[in-house]
Design an enzyme around this catalytic site. Structure first.
Site, PDB file in Angstrom:
ATOM      1  N   GLU A  42      37.450 -67.371  62.124  1.00  0.00           N
ATOM      2  CA  GLU A  42      36.644 -66.171  62.326  1.00  0.00           C
ATOM      3  C   GLU A  42      35.252 -66.479  61.775  1.00  0.00           C
ATOM      4  OE1 GLU A  42      38.160 -62.573  60.578  1.00  0.00           O
ATOM      5  OE2 GLU A  42      36.428 -61.422  61.282  1.00  0.00           O
ATOM      6  N   ARG A 269      49.590 -72.482  53.065  1.00  0.00           N
ATOM      7  CA  ARG A 269      48.148 -72.530  52.808  1.00  0.00           C
ATOM      8  C   ARG A 269      47.835 -73.538  51.723  1.00  0.00           C
ATOM      9  NH1 ARG A 269      45.589 -67.756  54.494  1.00  0.00           N
ATOM     10  NH2 ARG A 269      43.750 -68.126  53.230  1.00  0.00           N
ATOM     11  N   LYS A 279      37.480 -65.729  51.663  1.00  0.00           N
ATOM     12  CA  LYS A 279      36.100 -65.682  52.155  1.00  0.00           C
ATOM     13  C   LYS A 279      35.362 -64.454  51.628  1.00  0.00           C
ATOM     14  CE  LYS A 279      37.113 -66.851  56.573  1.00  0.00           C
ATOM     15  NZ  LYS A 279      36.865 -66.968  58.016  1.00  0.00           N
TER      16      LYS A 279
HETATM   17  P1  ATP Z   1      40.163 -64.585  55.329  1.00  0.00           P
HETATM   18  O1  ATP Z   1      39.923 -65.321  54.038  1.00  0.00           O
HETATM   19  O2  ATP Z   1      38.991 -63.756  55.768  1.00  0.00           O
HETATM   20  O3  ATP Z   1      41.501 -63.928  55.453  1.00  0.00           O
HETATM   21  P2  ATP Z   1      40.954 -66.912  56.751  1.00  0.00           P
HETATM   22  O4  ATP Z   1      40.812 -67.766  55.533  1.00  0.00           O
HETATM   23  O5  ATP Z   1      42.274 -66.630  57.333  1.00  0.00           O
HETATM   24  O6  ATP Z   1      40.185 -65.590  56.509  1.00  0.00           O
HETATM   25  P3  ATP Z   1      40.072 -67.739  59.357  1.00  0.00           P
HETATM   26  O7  ATP Z   1      38.704 -68.039  59.778  1.00  0.00           O
HETATM   27  O8  ATP Z   1      40.797 -66.653  60.028  1.00  0.00           O
HETATM   28  O9  ATP Z   1      39.975 -67.507  57.812  1.00  0.00           O
HETATM   29  O10 ATP Z   1      40.964 -69.053  59.364  1.00  0.00           O
HETATM   30  C1  ATP Z   1      41.005 -69.952  60.430  1.00  0.00           C
HETATM   31  C2  ATP Z   1      42.239 -70.794  60.336  1.00  0.00           C
HETATM   32  O11 ATP Z   1      42.259 -71.488  59.098  1.00  0.00           O
HETATM   33  C3  ATP Z   1      43.486 -69.958  60.396  1.00  0.00           C
HETATM   34  O12 ATP Z   1      44.397 -70.579  61.296  1.00  0.00           O
HETATM   35  C4  ATP Z   1      44.020 -69.973  59.016  1.00  0.00           C
HETATM   36  O13 ATP Z   1      45.426 -69.925  59.011  1.00  0.00           O
HETATM   37  C5  ATP Z   1      43.499 -71.299  58.466  1.00  0.00           C
HETATM   38  N1  ATP Z   1      43.317 -71.210  57.025  1.00  0.00           N
HETATM   39  C6  ATP Z   1      42.568 -70.323  56.353  1.00  0.00           C
HETATM   40  N2  ATP Z   1      42.684 -70.481  55.029  1.00  0.00           N
HETATM   41  C7  ATP Z   1      43.539 -71.521  54.839  1.00  0.00           C
HETATM   42  C8  ATP Z   1      44.094 -72.176  53.690  1.00  0.00           C
HETATM   43  N3  ATP Z   1      43.764 -71.800  52.464  1.00  0.00           N
HETATM   44  N4  ATP Z   1      44.937 -73.206  53.900  1.00  0.00           N
HETATM   45  C9  ATP Z   1      45.262 -73.596  55.133  1.00  0.00           C
HETATM   46  N5  ATP Z   1      44.797 -73.017  56.248  1.00  0.00           N
HETATM   47  C10 ATP Z   1      43.957 -71.994  56.121  1.00  0.00           C
HETATM   48 MG    MG Z   2      42.081 -65.001  59.132  1.00  0.00          MG
END
Ligand code: ATP
Ligand code: MG
Length: 567
Positions: A42, A269, A279
């Site tokens: 996003e 994660r 974020k």
């Molecule tokens: P927010 O912190 O706003 O919830 P997000 O970290 O999920 O957002 P996105 O931009 O939606 O951010 O993430 C894009 C992709 O990265 C998604 O498929 C998400 O699962 C993956 N992702 C995000 N954070 C992690 C993490 N800490 N470890 C592994 N994958 C991640």
């Molecule tokens: Mg997300």
């Protein structure tokens, strides 16, 4: 087979559990033998190291099995999104070493198709407009053990729903006044099936579609369908989406047939000690000026790590080390730092820089003489070559490398003692000059002309070897030393305190008047890794200018932090 044994058997074959699923699907000829993944950020912030884990998976699995990976911007919420983020995301993925070719997509490209699907579901009696507030809707949700309550608007006719939905999109109603909900089952044991919201009204213009839309799809109504529209076969995401999977499948079934259907797979994660990964929190640090920006070298962002001097390979190696599982864990930042050191040791050019200088005068060396000595650029590489360094009568060494009254086993410089100047001569300390306050201003030494490194006769051994720079040739620089951004291991676990109170007040220390060898001044391109011998790994900061050099310490040579913690 339990997840556990699945993971173990996959491990044995050298594939992680996601790769194993992909391999099995390919072997079974699913989706016509196609493999297409996607990375769906996003654009509401910069990418962090957690995203790097997802990127390595999404692009990595496609590479490994000859598939493709799409970059899809999941831009369904115009309130938080911005083109600045789109640009940074592209740059960061490329920097990590991955490429999506011409497969750059936007969820907003599918707004027309998603709208059409919503209209179809309304007509089929599978969706309705609810006039309740979000609080009322939440209050009716029930709990995992108690069924929810049906909305009083649940049984509107398709005609009425269609009319209201169209008027929602025409901008007739305020934000929050109405939502479109899927009519599924308010008693479902899966809370996500209790008439989830499909669309909400947002009047902020969108960075790509402007004010064309006033209704925007929720994640659950957008993601699976976007996967389907793009031909994604394996939609790999993190564990928190596991509970959404039945809903993902529910909406996808409205579109897919037997020949092709995207499949969601979840992994754990990445969470890192001494930092935060949300974020929202990272944005807060940036907005409130608690760090210098998204790319502040203390941030867990990819751009911050790049600026700090971490290499793409060290990040990818770290992701390999921690692996992919089905269990949430907190990963130690020390392991990341280990991967960074490991890579920098292999690639960084060795130079000399004196961080806290004290002058040494070599009294038996001619005042106007300049010798050039040769320094290995990297003893870890066969073809790294050498560079030259001037040697003169006056040099700088680290203040900490001299002690007037040394303890036993102090192998650095002390009165009457000898050390080797790396790549040059053995010197002996004869005298110490002090100012009126008793501070040492100069150390007077003599050198042994028969001990030049690499020359016959230089075989004489002394215990200590010091780094040094020529006082007349050295260039002044500023260095920025970074420490953990937070002073507690898991800031997110400290739920009774504001995370900003947990920031480490000493996470940045700036040191002026560092003396660096002239070769470094000439070759310090931003991002090029250097090892300041005996000090640490450094790289030039984008703020660096000729005449005003600025270096970031990427990482110390050894992990002093862990040792200090154990004391
Ligand atoms: P927010 O912190 O706003 O919830 P997000 O970290 O999920 O957002 P996105 O931009 O939606 O951010 O993430 C894009 C992709 O990265 C998604 O498929 C998400 O699962 C993956 N992702 C995000 N954070 C992690 C993490 N800490 N470890 C592994 N994958 C991640
Ligand atoms: Mg997300």
């Amino acid at each position: 087979m339990s997840t556990n044994t699945q993971e173990e058997s996959a491990e044995k074959r050298g594939l992680n559990f996601v790769e194993q699923i992909v391999a099995d699907d390919l072997r079974a000829g699913k989706n016509g033998g196609r493999l297409n993944t996607r990375f769906p950020p996003e654009p509401n912030g910069y990418l962090h190291i957690g995203h790097a884990k997802a990127i390595c998976m999404d692009f990595g699995v496609a590479e490994k099995f000859g598939g493709t990976c799409n970059l899809r911007f999941d831009d369904t919420n115009p309130v938080k999104e911005d083109v600045e983020y789109v640009d940074s995301i592209r740059e960061d993925i490329h920097w990590l070493g991955f490429d999506w070719g011409d497969r750059e997509y936007y969820a907003s490209d599918y707004f027309p198709k998603l709208y059409d699907l919503a209209v179809r579901l309304i007509k089929e009696g599978k969706a309705y407009v609810d006039d309740q507030t979000s609080e009322q809707i939440a209050a009716q949700k029930g709990t995992p053990t108690e069924p929810g309550k049906e909305s009083p608007f649940r049984n509107r006719t398709p005609e009425e729903n269609l009319d209201l939905f169209e008027r929602m999109n025409a901008g007739e109603f305020d934000e929050g006044a109405r939502v479109l909900r899927a009519k599924i089952d308010m008693a479902s044991p899966n809370m996500h099936f209790r008439d989830p919201i499909m669309y909400r009204i947002i009047k902020t213009p969108h960075h790509r579609t402007g004010d064309r839309w006033k209704v925007y799809p929720m994640y659950d109504f957008a993601h699976g369908q976007s996967d389907y529209f793009e031909g994604v076969t394996h939609s790999i995401c993190t564990l928190e989406f596991e509970v959404h999977r039945p809903l993902y499948e529910y909406f996808v079934r409205e579109l897919a047939d037997d020949s092709y259907c995207p499949r969601q797979i979840e992994f754990n994660r990445l969470n890192l000690t001494y930092t935060v990964m949300s974020k929202r929190k990272l944005l807060q640090l940036v907005k409130e000026g608690l760090v210098a920006g998204w790319d502040d070298p203390r941030m867990p962002t990819i751009s911050g790590m790049r600026r700090r001097g971490y290499t793409p390979r060290s990040i990818r190696n770290f992701v390999d080390l921690i692996g992919y599982t089905k269990y949430e864990a907190l990963n130690s930042v020390s392991l990341l730092e280990h991967a960074v050191r490991d890579d920098l040791n292999a690639v960084a050019t060795r130079v000399m820089a004196v961080v806290n200088p004290v002058k040494v005068v070599i009294t038996n060396y001619p005042a106007d003489k300049v010798e050039t000595v040769s320094m290995d650029n990297n003893p870890e590489q066969d073809n790294a070559g050498t560079h030259e360094m001037p040697f003169t009568r006056e040099i700088y060494i680290e203040r900490e490398d001299f002690m007037e009254n040394p303890p036993k086993k102090f192998f650095r410089l002390a009165p009457g003692g000898e050390v080797r100047l790396k790549g040059a001569y053995i010197i002996k300390c004869n005298d110490v000059i002090k100012d009126a306050d008793g501070n040492i201003t100069e150390i007077h030494c003599t050198y042994d002309p028969d001990t030049l490194s690499g020359m016959p006769g230089s075989m004489r051994k002394v215990k200590g070897t010091l780094h040094w720079v020529s006082a007349s040739h050295a260039v002044d620089a500023t260095v920025r030393l970074y420490d953990r951004l937070f002073s507690v291991e898991n800031p997110s676990a400290e739920t009774d305190r504001d995370f900003r109170e947990l920031l480490n007040p000493d996470s940045l220390r700036v040191i002026e008047g560092v003396k660096v060898e002239p070769y470094l001044a000439e070759n310090a391109e931003v991002g090029r890794p250097f090892q300041f011998q005996r000090v640490g790994y450094f790289t030039a900061d984008p703020d660096s200018r000729p005449g005003a050099l600025v270096f970031n310490r990427t990482i110390a040579l050894k992990d002093s932090w862990e040792k200090e913690q154990k004391k």
